[in-house]
Scaffold this motif. Structure first.
Motif, PDB file in Angstrom:
ATOM      1  N   LYS A  74      -4.728   1.799  -4.291  1.00 53.38           N
ATOM      2  CA  LYS A  74      -4.747   1.192  -2.858  1.00 53.38           C
ATOM      3  C   LYS A  74      -3.606   0.408  -2.591  1.00 53.38           C
ATOM      4  O   LYS A  74      -2.994   0.351  -1.593  1.00 53.38           O
ATOM      5  CB  LYS A  74      -6.151   0.643  -2.984  1.00 53.38           C
ATOM      6  CG  LYS A  74      -7.398   1.271  -3.247  1.00 53.38           C
ATOM      7  CD  LYS A  74      -7.878   2.366  -2.343  1.00 53.38           C
ATOM      8  CE  LYS A  74      -8.875   2.792  -2.581  1.00 53.38           C
ATOM      9  NZ  LYS A  74      -9.236   3.915  -1.504  1.00 53.38           N
ATOM     10  N   CYS A  75      -3.107  -0.365  -3.672  1.00 54.63           N
ATOM     11  CA  CYS A  75      -1.958  -1.204  -3.222  1.00 54.63           C
ATOM     12  C   CYS A  75      -1.334  -1.610  -4.848  1.00 54.63           C
ATOM     13  O   CYS A  75      -2.097  -1.230  -6.051  1.00 54.63           O
ATOM     14  CB  CYS A  75      -2.170  -2.441  -2.932  1.00 54.63           C
ATOM     15  SG  CYS A  75      -3.455  -3.512  -3.469  1.00 54.63           S
TER      16      CYS A  75
ATOM     17  N   GLU B  58       2.288  -7.041   1.756  1.00 54.99           N
ATOM     18  CA  GLU B  58       1.516  -7.897   2.595  1.00 54.99           C
ATOM     19  C   GLU B  58       0.369  -8.890   1.756  1.00 54.99           C
ATOM     20  O   GLU B  58       0.094  -8.209   0.393  1.00 54.99           O
ATOM     21  CB  GLU B  58       0.955  -7.277   3.615  1.00 54.99           C
ATOM     22  CG  GLU B  58       0.181  -6.088   3.266  1.00 54.99           C
ATOM     23  CD  GLU B  58      -0.441  -5.199   4.219  1.00 54.99           C
ATOM     24  OE1 GLU B  58      -0.570  -5.670   5.556  1.00 54.99           O
ATOM     25  OE2 GLU B  58      -0.428  -3.870   3.984  1.00 54.99           O
TER      26      GLU B  58
ATOM     27  N   ALA C  84       3.134   2.123   2.903  1.00 55.05           N
ATOM     28  CA  ALA C  84       3.407   0.779   3.674  1.00 55.05           C
ATOM     29  C   ALA C  84       4.966   0.337   3.486  1.00 55.05           C
ATOM     30  O   ALA C  84       5.452   0.621   2.524  1.00 55.05           O
ATOM     31  CB  ALA C  84       2.784  -0.034   3.498  1.00 55.05           C
TER      32      ALA C  84
ATOM     33  N   LEU D  82      -2.801  -9.749   0.099  1.00 55.00           N
ATOM     34  CA  LEU D  82      -4.043  -9.065   0.072  1.00 55.00           C
ATOM     35  C   LEU D  82      -4.989  -9.872  -0.802  1.00 55.00           C
ATOM     36  O   LEU D  82      -4.644 -10.221  -2.099  1.00 55.00           O
ATOM     37  CB  LEU D  82      -3.974  -7.463  -0.523  1.00 55.00           C
ATOM     38  CG  LEU D  82      -3.077  -6.728   0.636  1.00 55.00           C
ATOM     39  CD1 LEU D  82      -3.052  -5.141  -0.138  1.00 55.00           C
ATOM     40  CD2 LEU D  82      -3.816  -6.426   1.723  1.00 55.00           C
TER      41      LEU D  82
ATOM     42  N   ARG E 173       0.843  -1.171   0.098  1.00 53.28           N
ATOM     43  CA  ARG E 173       0.172  -0.117   0.009  1.00 53.28           C
ATOM     44  C   ARG E 173       0.975   1.170   0.055  1.00 53.28           C
ATOM     45  O   ARG E 173       2.091   1.223   0.472  1.00 53.28           O
ATOM     46  CB  ARG E 173      -0.951   0.188   1.392  1.00 53.28           C
ATOM     47  CG  ARG E 173      -1.905  -1.124   1.208  1.00 53.28           C
ATOM     48  CD  ARG E 173      -2.667  -1.127   2.487  1.00 53.28           C
ATOM     49  NE  ARG E 173      -1.863  -1.426   3.700  1.00 53.28           N
ATOM     50  CZ  ARG E 173      -1.566  -0.802   4.702  1.00 53.28           C
ATOM     51  NH1 ARG E 173      -2.190   0.566   5.018  1.00 53.28           N
ATOM     52  NH2 ARG E 173      -0.762  -1.150   5.750  1.00 53.28           N
TER      53      ARG E 173
ATOM     54  N   MET F  20      -7.372  -9.470   5.130  1.00 54.90           N
ATOM     55  CA  MET F  20      -6.643  -8.084   5.305  1.00 54.90           C
ATOM     56  C   MET F  20      -7.055  -6.904   4.548  1.00 54.90           C
ATOM     57  O   MET F  20      -7.273  -5.789   4.852  1.00 54.90           O
ATOM     58  CB  MET F  20      -5.077  -8.177   5.279  1.00 54.90           C
ATOM     59  CG  MET F  20      -4.121  -7.127   5.930  1.00 54.90           C
ATOM     60  SD  MET F  20      -4.583  -6.743   7.922  1.00 54.90           S
ATOM     61  CE  MET F  20      -3.724  -8.186   8.400  1.00 54.90           C
ATOM     62  N   ALA F  21      -7.166  -7.389   3.338  1.00 56.57           N
ATOM     63  CA  ALA F  21      -7.654  -6.358   2.366  1.00 56.57           C
ATOM     64  C   ALA F  21      -9.079  -5.886   2.720  1.00 56.57           C
ATOM     65  O   ALA F  21      -9.353  -4.574   2.648  1.00 56.57           O
ATOM     66  CB  ALA F  21      -7.767  -6.998   0.921  1.00 56.57           C
ATOM     67  N   HIS F  22     -10.090  -6.384   3.309  1.00 54.43           N
ATOM     68  CA  HIS F  22     -11.161  -5.997   3.701  1.00 54.43           C
ATOM     69  C   HIS F  22     -10.926  -5.312   4.821  1.00 54.43           C
ATOM     70  O   HIS F  22     -12.000  -4.267   5.035  1.00 54.43           O
ATOM     71  CB  HIS F  22     -12.294  -7.096   4.010  1.00 54.43           C
ATOM     72  CG  HIS F  22     -13.526  -6.882   4.143  1.00 54.43           C
ATOM     73  ND1 HIS F  22     -14.152  -6.298   5.128  1.00 54.43           N
ATOM     74  CD2 HIS F  22     -14.586  -6.727   3.144  1.00 54.43           C
ATOM     75  CE1 HIS F  22     -15.633  -6.119   5.133  1.00 54.43           C
ATOM     76  NE2 HIS F  22     -15.972  -6.374   3.760  1.00 54.43           N
ATOM     77  N   ALA F  23     -10.104  -5.374   5.672  1.00 50.24           N
ATOM     78  CA  ALA F  23      -9.936  -4.476   6.925  1.00 50.24           C
ATOM     79  C   ALA F  23      -9.335  -2.979   6.449  1.00 50.24           C
ATOM     80  O   ALA F  23      -9.749  -2.121   6.967  1.00 50.24           O
ATOM     81  CB  ALA F  23      -9.062  -5.038   7.650  1.00 50.24           C
ATOM     82  N   TYR F  24      -8.861  -3.113   5.292  1.00 45.14           N
ATOM     83  CA  TYR F  24      -8.249  -1.741   4.833  1.00 45.14           C
ATOM     84  C   TYR F  24      -9.192  -1.122   3.857  1.00 45.14           C
ATOM     85  O   TYR F  24      -9.405   0.146   4.059  1.00 45.14           O
ATOM     86  CB  TYR F  24      -6.704  -2.010   4.013  1.00 45.14           C
ATOM     87  CG  TYR F  24      -5.893  -2.661   4.754  1.00 45.14           C
ATOM     88  CD1 TYR F  24      -5.406  -1.870   5.840  1.00 45.14           C
ATOM     89  CD2 TYR F  24      -4.750  -3.529   4.350  1.00 45.14           C
ATOM     90  CE1 TYR F  24      -4.325  -2.394   6.535  1.00 45.14           C
ATOM     91  CE2 TYR F  24      -3.633  -4.039   5.047  1.00 45.14           C
ATOM     92  CZ  TYR F  24      -3.671  -3.455   6.106  1.00 45.14           C
ATOM     93  OH  TYR F  24      -2.290  -3.854   7.012  1.00 45.14           O
ATOM     94  N   PHE F  25      -9.821  -1.841   3.026  1.00 43.68           N
ATOM     95  CA  PHE F  25     -10.808  -1.254   2.164  1.00 43.68           C
ATOM     96  C   PHE F  25     -12.045  -1.884   2.243  1.00 43.68           C
ATOM     97  O   PHE F  25     -12.791  -2.726   1.122  1.00 43.68           O
ATOM     98  CB  PHE F  25     -10.267  -1.526   0.608  1.00 43.68           C
ATOM     99  CG  PHE F  25      -8.747  -1.465   0.581  1.00 43.68           C
ATOM    100  CD1 PHE F  25      -7.957  -0.330   0.811  1.00 43.68           C
ATOM    101  CD2 PHE F  25      -8.052  -2.582   0.073  1.00 43.68           C
ATOM    102  CE1 PHE F  25      -6.682  -0.045   0.768  1.00 43.68           C
ATOM    103  CE2 PHE F  25      -6.764  -2.660   0.022  1.00 43.68           C
ATOM    104  CZ  PHE F  25      -5.955  -1.414   0.243  1.00 43.68           C
TER     105      PHE F  25
END
Length: 281
Positions: free
Chosen positions: A190-191, A103, A99, A105, A96, A140-145
């Motif tokens: 986003k990444c 990681e 970052a 995602l 990201r 983890m992706a859902h936690a960010y986006f």
């Protein structure tokens, strides 16, 4: 036929067999060209070579047959499909903006119809594909986006080209400092992830046939905010607003970069400004 194969889904390469009477050739096509074997007599003298080819193809998984390594499909036995996005997801080691480390995602495809997917009909070249995605629930992706509508853009630019993700990050950083009002007109990254053919383990590497430096490409994957298509504009006034915003945004980006470049001294001029003299106001 190879172009049709490479166009049909997100692919890194394609493999085909060309039969002409009792002669056969194996074709390997990817974004930097085509490699063709010598002819061999598949029914007589070289029948064992033919059997090895069939055995290798029969035992290869979807990635071994050219599907993009980050593309994973639901195991459905004999009904497993490798051409439907709704039964697949994207898994990638990506970084990201801001970052320090990449990681894992994961993203689910959000394709409602063929018109949602953009793909270049060509084998050699960037081979860009753009597909709607959303962060996969429970990852983890859902936690960010969470619940954001996104797209994934996968392409094969030249290795020597300025990286699109680093350009977006640099542009947004400068605008945030100088002209934050224009940030909505620059894509929201986003990444991203960039891989060489060696890191992807493409068959070309095992052949020990190195591409020419001018032909060498990398695979670059970007996940960005999903925007409306230009053809959805319904009035002249809306188009006028979009056009004016683009012109103003571009002017601000170039102006900010010239000032930053001249005052801070970048090692190389961004956005193709290498030939502008230092006396330019």
């Amino acid at each position: 036929y190879m172009e049709h194969l490479m166009f049909s889904t997100i692919r890194s390469f394609g493999i085909g067999l060309l039969i002409e009477d009792d002669d056969m050739r194996i074709w390997y096509g990817y974004r930097m060209g085509i490699i063709v074997t010598r002819k061999f007599k598949w029914l007589k003298d070289d029948d064992l070579t033919f059997l090895r080819c069939i055995s290798a193809i029969g035992h290869a998984d979807v990635h071994g047959m050219g599907n993009f390594p980050g593309l994973h499909f639901l195991e459905m036995g004999e009904n497993t499909s490798t051409s439907r996005y709704e039964v697949s997801h994207l898994s990638m080691m990506a970084r990201r903006p801001g970052a320090s480390e990449a990681e894992l995602l994961e993203f689910s495809f959000d394709v409602q119809g063929d018109s949602d997917v953009y793909a270049e009909f060509s084998m050699v070249g960037r081979g860009t594909s753009v597909v709607p995605v959303m962060a996969k629930p429970g990852t983890m992706a859902h936690a960010y986006f969470p619940d954001e509508k996104l797209v994934v853009k996968i392409g094969w630019p030249h290795a020597t080209s300025r990286a699109e993700d680093s350009t977006i990050i640099a542009v947004r950083k400068v605008l945030k400092e100088k002209k934050p009002q224009y940030l909505p007109y620059i894509v929201d990254l986003k990444c991203s992830d960039t891989r060489t053919i060696s890191e992807l383990g493409l068959p070309r590497v095992a052949m020990h046939i190195a591409p020419e430096k001018c032909e060498l490409r990398v695979c670059r994957t970007l996940v960005i905010k999903r925007y409306q298509r230009l053809e959805t504009v319904e009035s002249v006034e809306d188009f006028k607003k979009i056009f004016v915003d683009i012109v103003r945004g571009t002017k601000s980006v170039v102006g900010c970069f010239i000032k930053v470049w001249l005052t801070r001294g970048y090692p190389s001029a961004p956005l193709g400004l290498r030939n502008i003299p230092h006396s330019t106001p």
